[in-house]
Design a protein around this motif. Structure first.
Motif, PDB file in Angstrom:
ATOM      1  N   ARG D  12      -4.178  -0.218  13.991  1.00 16.26           N
ATOM      2  CA  ARG D  12      -4.254  -1.661  14.263  1.00 16.26           C
ATOM      3  C   ARG D  12      -5.630  -2.077  14.773  1.00 16.26           C
ATOM      4  O   ARG D  12      -6.156  -3.121  14.412  1.00 16.26           O
ATOM      5  N   CYS D  13      -6.208  -1.256  15.682  1.00 17.25           N
ATOM      6  CA  CYS D  13      -7.368  -1.697  16.456  1.00 17.25           C
ATOM      7  C   CYS D  13      -8.667  -0.954  16.122  1.00 17.25           C
ATOM      8  O   CYS D  13      -9.706  -1.253  16.686  1.00 17.25           O
ATOM      9  N   VAL D 194     -18.390 -10.829  30.048  1.00 14.53           N
ATOM     10  CA  VAL D 194     -18.219 -10.030  31.256  1.00 14.53           C
ATOM     11  C   VAL D 194     -16.967  -9.171  31.160  1.00 14.53           C
ATOM     12  O   VAL D 194     -15.980  -9.551  30.535  1.00 14.53           O
ATOM     13  N   LEU D 206     -16.622  -2.577  23.754  1.00 16.38           N
ATOM     14  CA  LEU D 206     -16.896  -3.850  23.081  1.00 16.38           C
ATOM     15  C   LEU D 206     -18.218  -3.781  22.322  1.00 16.38           C
ATOM     16  O   LEU D 206     -18.306  -4.225  21.164  1.00 16.38           O
ATOM     17  N   ARG D 213     -19.146  -2.766  13.177  1.00 15.63           N
ATOM     18  CA  ARG D 213     -18.677  -3.745  12.184  1.00 15.63           C
ATOM     19  C   ARG D 213     -19.791  -4.045  11.197  1.00 15.63           C
ATOM     20  O   ARG D 213     -20.914  -4.269  11.568  1.00 15.63           O
TER      21      ARG D 213
ATOM     22  N   THR E 137     -10.630 -11.347  11.020  1.00 16.81           N
ATOM     23  CA  THR E 137     -11.788 -12.123  11.457  1.00 16.81           C
ATOM     24  C   THR E 137     -12.846 -11.206  12.072  1.00 16.81           C
ATOM     25  O   THR E 137     -12.568 -10.064  12.420  1.00 16.81           O
ATOM     26  N   ASP E 138     -14.058 -11.734  12.209  1.00 16.06           N
ATOM     27  CA  ASP E 138     -15.147 -10.961  12.827  1.00 16.06           C
ATOM     28  C   ASP E 138     -15.010 -10.891  14.341  1.00 16.06           C
ATOM     29  O   ASP E 138     -15.427  -9.927  14.987  1.00 16.06           O
ATOM     30  N   GLY E 155      -5.431  -8.903  21.603  1.00 14.57           N
ATOM     31  CA  GLY E 155      -6.256  -7.697  21.569  1.00 14.57           C
ATOM     32  C   GLY E 155      -5.491  -6.491  21.043  1.00 14.57           C
ATOM     33  O   GLY E 155      -6.061  -5.606  20.402  1.00 14.57           O
ATOM     34  N   VAL E 158      -5.579  -6.437  16.948  1.00 11.26           N
ATOM     35  CA  VAL E 158      -6.757  -6.563  16.075  1.00 11.26           C
ATOM     36  C   VAL E 158      -7.860  -5.551  16.386  1.00 11.26           C
ATOM     37  O   VAL E 158      -7.949  -5.045  17.497  1.00 11.26           O
ATOM     38  N   PRO E 159      -8.734  -5.309  15.396  1.00  8.81           N
ATOM     39  CA  PRO E 159      -9.839  -4.367  15.575  1.00  8.81           C
ATOM     40  C   PRO E 159     -11.172  -5.026  15.909  1.00  8.81           C
ATOM     41  O   PRO E 159     -12.199  -4.357  15.875  1.00  8.81           O
ATOM     42  N   CYS E 160     -11.173  -6.307  16.218  1.00  7.69           N
ATOM     43  CA  CYS E 160     -12.457  -6.966  16.490  1.00  7.69           C
ATOM     44  C   CYS E 160     -12.529  -7.387  17.958  1.00  7.69           C
ATOM     45  O   CYS E 160     -11.535  -7.366  18.677  1.00  7.69           O
ATOM     46  N   PRO E 161     -13.715  -7.771  18.457  1.00  4.41           N
ATOM     47  CA  PRO E 161     -13.831  -8.213  19.847  1.00  4.41           C
ATOM     48  C   PRO E 161     -13.070  -9.511  20.085  1.00  4.41           C
ATOM     49  O   PRO E 161     -13.048 -10.394  19.226  1.00  4.41           O
ATOM     50  N   VAL E 162     -12.449  -9.587  21.256  1.00  4.15           N
ATOM     51  CA  VAL E 162     -11.730 -10.795  21.674  1.00  4.15           C
ATOM     52  C   VAL E 162     -12.485 -11.401  22.854  1.00  4.15           C
ATOM     53  O   VAL E 162     -12.692 -10.727  23.860  1.00  4.15           O
ATOM     54  N   PHE E 163     -12.909 -12.658  22.724  1.00  2.22           N
ATOM     55  CA  PHE E 163     -13.573 -13.332  23.833  1.00  2.22           C
ATOM     56  C   PHE E 163     -12.562 -14.262  24.495  1.00  2.22           C
ATOM     57  O   PHE E 163     -12.129 -15.252  23.894  1.00  2.22           O
ATOM     58  N   SER E 190      -8.526  -2.868  25.326  1.00  2.25           N
ATOM     59  CA  SER E 190      -9.921  -2.412  25.459  1.00  2.25           C
ATOM     60  C   SER E 190     -10.930  -3.425  24.923  1.00  2.25           C
ATOM     61  O   SER E 190     -12.096  -3.398  25.287  1.00  2.25           O
ATOM     62  N   ASN E 191     -10.494  -4.296  24.044  1.00  3.36           N
ATOM     63  CA  ASN E 191     -11.436  -5.145  23.307  1.00  3.36           C
ATOM     64  C   ASN E 191     -11.519  -6.574  23.824  1.00  3.36           C
ATOM     65  O   ASN E 191     -11.854  -7.494  23.080  1.00  3.36           O
ATOM     66  N   VAL E 192     -11.211  -6.782  25.100  1.00  2.66           N
ATOM     67  CA  VAL E 192     -11.212  -8.132  25.666  1.00  2.66           C
ATOM     68  C   VAL E 192     -12.383  -8.312  26.631  1.00  2.66           C
ATOM     69  O   VAL E 192     -12.448  -7.663  27.670  1.00  2.66           O
ATOM     70  N   ALA E 193     -13.315  -9.215  26.285  1.00  4.69           N
ATOM     71  CA  ALA E 193     -14.393  -9.606  27.180  1.00  4.69           C
ATOM     72  C   ALA E 193     -14.091 -11.010  27.682  1.00  4.69           C
ATOM     73  O   ALA E 193     -13.334 -11.747  27.056  1.00  4.69           O
ATOM     74  N   LEU E 206     -20.513 -16.481  21.660  1.00  5.27           N
ATOM     75  CA  LEU E 206     -20.466 -15.022  21.548  1.00  5.27           C
ATOM     76  C   LEU E 206     -19.764 -14.592  20.264  1.00  5.27           C
ATOM     77  O   LEU E 206     -20.241 -13.689  19.550  1.00  5.27           O
ATOM     78  N   VAL E 210     -21.427 -12.536  16.933  1.00  2.00           N
ATOM     79  CA  VAL E 210     -20.869 -11.371  16.240  1.00  2.00           C
ATOM     80  C   VAL E 210     -20.686 -11.681  14.758  1.00  2.00           C
ATOM     81  O   VAL E 210     -21.024 -10.869  13.879  1.00  2.00           O
TER      82      VAL E 210
END
Ligand SMILES: Nc1ncnc2c1ncn2[C@@H]1O[C@H](COP(=O)(O)O)[C@@H](O)[C@H]1O
Ligand SMILES: Nc1ncnc2c1ncn2[C@@H]1O[C@H](COP(=O)(O)O)[C@@H](O)[C@H]1O
Ligand SMILES: Nc1ncnc2c1ncn2[C@@H]1O[C@H](COP(=O)(O)O)[C@@H](O)[C@H]1O
Ligand SMILES: Nc1ncnc2c1ncn2[C@@H]1O[C@H](COP(=O)(O)O)[C@@H](O)[C@H]1O
Ligand SMILES: [Mg+2]
Ligand SMILES: [Mg+2]
Ligand SMILES: [Mg+2]
Ligand SMILES: [Mg+2]
Ligand SMILES: [Mg+2]
Ligand SMILES: [Mg+2]
Ligand SMILES: [Mg+2]
Ligand SMILES: [Mg+2]
Lengths: 217, 217, 217, 217, 217, 217, 217, 217
Positions: D12-13, D194, D206, D213, E137-138, E155, E158-163, E190-193, E206, E210
């Motif tokens: 998934r991630c 942050v 991150l 990507r 999405t990116d 988060g 998905v495999p992308c960064p989450v803001f 892990s992917n949450v900023a 941000l 990306v």
């Protein structure tokens, strides 16, 4: 009698008591100003809103109001030339009112001030470009909101004390200026001292004290 | 390479980089000290616990350790006479370690220091009795825990800048020094600037900066 | 029935229930006051804004409103001479409203009050000059904002309990009075007790309780 | 059964579940690692103290422990060449452990990392001197304690996302890292995101996600 | 001169300086916008209230105001097709203004945005039903108030960064958005900023950074 | 000289200075005690850990140590009969040490004390059952942790001042006693004053002051 | 589409989604209400100010507005007799609006409610006098501001769950309800659960859930 | 006598007083347990460290200690079959001790418990997979640290009350559990009530109360 004016302060501390306008009626401000002038002491009043200022100026014709700084000044007698040199530096345009309060305080103390505006860290080339204007001052006032990073950077360039003023500029986790205040207290630069949030008066006063001392060296 | 020593700081800021001991091994402290001495810069290291100090002193024989202040000093070359004059005032006996850190910093800067101990506000006659010792100093460091009231009172007696150091002395609602810090930031005395909790070094450094300036007046 | 008036309180606690005006309609205030008067109990209502006060005074002709304290008092029957003696001391002029609330409370309890205004620590000679006025009181109320230092100093001069009231006067890191509150809780004077921010009523009430007791000594 | 390992997460991630060592016995760490390896997933475990690491390494011979980062890594199968490029920048030497955790995370993701140490704002010339090393990276991790000013300055120099990690380095009003955290959240640089205090893993992850990507541009 | 516009920022950081409207007069906004346009830079101004926007639009006819986002945009020259793909997801309907600010920022950067509204965790089936719209999405912006739980759940899919953007939506113990902010900083995904409270601009920026990178993979 | 003992305090304040043991060596405690005894003043030292107490008792044979209260008392001369009457009431068994500190303070002041233990609000019938023991006291000390509700209830039953001591007893959201402190400051009972967390000494002292006054009624 | 109404909630959770009025236009409220009614679900909307309510009632003629609770209710179809029994108890008269929100919620759930007003702890005899009214209820909602002590006392008298609602009633150190909230979380009574400040809806809902369950005993 | 055991509590509240172990000696725990058993009441003691437990078990041979939950249970007499049904759900493995305290409490109340472990939101598919195990329970205890998101999601699936327990699991901005606590108080799910940080006992007790009631429906 609800006010005990400290007329001896100029003697003990070098400069007269300053009128803190918040919660005082125009009437009270006028009365305290009158007592200071009667003792030949220059008057500075801070935190005076426009409406209250208008009432004061109607009665005290020599008073000058700075609407950005929200201060009133009245000279008790003619002044000599300015002494010393202090820079007042802001991180962003919105920090202007606090910087102006510092500038008025320095004027009231008879100290020369140089203003350097909008040189915050997100455009890091802006500050060093203007180094010549503040490197040889007696003391520096740095005014910054948001992350409050500018005083540390200024401190890293100069050999004089830096008085940092956190401002309430920002939103959300700025906590009304507390975040900038905490950042400044934790400055990794050795020469950074801190005053209350939005306390342009205090930082100006401290910088002015340093600039007007000859020292005992 | 995990340390980028700022050897240019003495040039830019008037005094060399100071070693912050927390989280550094004795080895790292010794290495940085060595590089500073090699550039003819006096060494000051703060927050050095006894055990680590012992290791450093074994290797750097000129080093002197102050176990109350938890500082190490090493002179790079012979010093001239002290200049300027700073008072370090404590509210209570337990504030001693922080006051000692300020004193060591002043010694490292070559500034004369006068200590006035245990004159907190609960015995309000004690401070005025000793006014002669601190009234004509260039700057004053005031160290206080609990309610942090002493800097305001000192500020009310003197014409020089007061650098207030809140300490973590106290318990419960002292919040590890935050209560004293907040009190000092809200001081009604105009000449009080504030540094971090227990930051004897910073207050000493700022007072020393003021005391070593001739000023441009 | 939305109010359960505690008519027995005068019996249990020495003085009747006091009406807390916030969030109560004029109608509700009038009704509760009526029930107290019907039981021969003196009425005190606090936190009554001018507009609401006007409505109450139209209906209860004996009521007296103090617009600075924002209190209403109505005597249920003629009073005897005042007993005891309490001093109410303020740090600055802006602390006046809170001091007035304390004074009204003492009047409602039948206790003599002496007011000492604007003797904060930045002008440290002002307080000792007026020592004669408060040294022999039964209890003292000290009202201070900003750094909240005054209660400790007062406490250091007197042998009676000091009830400290932090006020919300100040700005920035005063945190709406929390900084003064914390300072007072950490007072190094042994005889300082604290009440809520701006709680002139409570401090007045506690001082009044002490002043009206004969004690069992 | 006290653990429900999320074996589907790599699907998934993009990367497998990472083992959070705090509060897990060596036994539990070993068991989860075993299940991940059995599914051909590279293992990363964070917050593993030396003693616990020793027990794990005795049982899993391919495991490598980084005692500064306090992490364990085990590769499930041979790796190809590193991809992408991330810089990890620290303000001071004491921020090293957090930076190392970020570096280990990037290694586990197969991303190339460049370390730039001890370039905090009090020596403001240090950062621009090393600009070439980080200007063209895919993303940057900035690790700073005390006033947390460095991420804003780095952000002002680069066109990529900056992941800021506040550290608990400092004392007093650093509030265990909260002051740096708040400063970073209020950064005036637009490209600063942050993560939690001391969360080197998260910032590394991150930055690694961005660096791995190809994007859909 | 009270503004030092950072005209070089587009060069250094990829996108021009954005005008932070709070505390700036319409006049100042117009002047800065003019200078940016004169240098062929697209304009984005945030935090512009309706009344101020009206004044700006009277003078700058190409400006478009989004009253929900409270933003103004002005294109310096014709744009090419959108690039990249970002999803903006809200927990509740009241989070709309912050999401709109993110959307405007993405439009100003030339990035395609997909909006997914009102899929908070109390109706947990709503989010997975719309997974197809945001899985590839990116980068993703997640906007949530109250308990701020949604970014963690997104988060996890998905495999992308989450803001994550905490909003001030809620009441009482939401502490003006601090509770959501803290929750997001502690995300177990892990992917949450995280960015500042109500900082739709920052999260959009941000995510846009990306989405507009090709990466070096 | 690191201690300035306030030997005049008994004169000004009715009772001598009390030794605050935290951060003082046994040597320093012994020296201050010696000076007080030499001036015929009864000694009370608080916050003395067992080990330090042992050292003090070896040197000062008349000293008595209370290990629960962590206090030392030494009488300067024979005492007369106790005067006044104070009740010390605890909410739970774990509040005992703080209550004992209050009791020792009252003994040092020569005031009679009645202890009422473990009558917190979750068993609401327990307090009224013991009303006879505390209804006619001069003042009451109420010691409570957790939600700090007991002082309000006691206050509702009696006509004398209640000195509330929040304790650090509890866990989690008790915030080390801050929750109880805040509750007590917000007490809806008019006769509740508050002291610092775990400050049994202060509450005892204040209650003792009330109990030893004859008043001027 | 800015709202994703959770029409399945009645199925999953027993009761339909409730409309949170804050930040929603009258138009949006009407639309969501319409969709719920179309699915035969009773409507409850909270936090609806008078002006917005007027607009809604003009369009939805069956809607009833409670101006104290600030709620709107619309029945989708005729109701059967009330089930279960919940008491709603307030500490003071000013807590009424929050109590009314709880009562409206219970009415919407079809649960019988008994109101017991103004029985706070400063008049401790008032609560036990009314024990018969609430001792045998299925659940109790206790609404209190200031020190938030009432839920613990109620909890000590009854065998059912108590849902405590802190209110923002008070001033100063009440911190907008946080003090009461913290007190309730630290309740020494085992049967006290807590909801958000002023969250009458939530406490009513939880009590209603308990009252409408038959249980599996 | 330092303990006033509330032997009537089983009568008033349905279950006996529970022993809070913190700050009580083994001796005191044994004595209170003895008095409860003498009155035929089942004993539960919480927060008992291993060493203290050992001492208790030596004297009370029927006592069973759960070292993960840190609880002791002693049955006063044989028990009948379990009644009701409560699920205890954890977000992560580290939340286990708190969940075990809840489970022991339910066992002491005679309620059947189902444990569902490690189904936090970062692996969002895990919870719905186990829905059958907790959908028809009388009440649910959800234990979560970090961002505390799980109770809201569980609440969105079920028609019974959810008692949320924030844990101190996490680091940095988790603030010892405060962040999870705040998140849970702001839950957008209507059926979530909250207890103190790490208060497994309280959540278990409340869930048990619901599960053992027949209700009056
Ligand atoms: N803007 C300001 N910020 C802080 N202190 C001030 C300010 N203006 C005046 N003061 C100080 O406030 C004190 C007067 O307080 P008050 O007696 O309330 O008028 C004087 O000692 C001034 O030095
Ligand atoms: N809504 C916003 N939130 C945070 N920062 C912003 C926002 N809008 C603009 N900025 C930044 O604020 C800075 C300008 O600040 P100033 O000099 O006060 O105008 C620029 O660096 C922008 O990137
Ligand atoms: N436990 C205590 N809590 C608060 N203040 C105390 C305590 N014990 C002694 N004191 C006060 O602390 C002051 C002494 O402080 P120091 O000069 O640091 O020894 C005296 O004024 C005492 O009245
Ligand atoms: N007064 C209230 N306090 C807390 N939550 C509420 C309130 N009124 C409605 N809700 C919940 O808020 C959610 C709706 O949020 P939204 O999607 O923003 O309308 C629903 O799940 C309701 O259960
Ligand atoms: Mg600018
Ligand atoms: Mg002393
Ligand atoms: Mg004054
Ligand atoms: Mg360094
Ligand atoms: Mg919705
Ligand atoms: Mg007990
Ligand atoms: Mg009432
Ligand atoms: Mg897990």
């Amino acid at each position: 009698e609800i006010a005990t004016v400290d007329l001896d302060r100029a003697e003990r501390c070098g400069f007269p008591e300053v009128i803190f306008g918040t919660g005082k009626s125009a009437e009270t401000v006028i009365e305290i100003a009158g007592r200071l002038l009667a003792h030949d002491q220059h008057v500075l009043a801070t935190r005076i809103e426009a409406e209250k200022a208008k009432q004061v100026l109607e009665r005290l014709s020599d008073a000058r109001y700075n609407p950005v700084a929200r201060t009133i000044r009245i000279d008790a007698n003619p002044r000599g030339p300015e002494v010393g040199h202090v820079a007042v530096i802001t991180a962003g345009t919105s920090d202007l009112p606090v910087a102006e309060e510092a500038r008025e305080t320095l004027a009231w103390m008879g100290v020369r001030a140089t203003m350097v505006h909008d040189v915050g860290v997100a455009g890091p080339h802006r500050l060093p470009e203007r180094l010549a204007e503040f490197r040889d001052t007696d003391a520096i006032v740095v005014v910054a909101g948001m992350e409050g990073a500018l005083p540390s950077v200024v401190g890293g360039y100069v050999p004089c004390p830096v008085f940092a003023v956190p401002t309430s500029v920002g939103y959300g986790a700025n906590l009304g200026g507390l975040s900038a205040l905490l950042a400044m207290l934790n400055s990794c630069a050795s020469n950074v001292a801190v005053v209350n949030i939005d306390a342009g008066f205090k930082a100006g006063y401290l910088a002015g004290l340093v600039a007007t001392r000859r020292g005992t060296v």
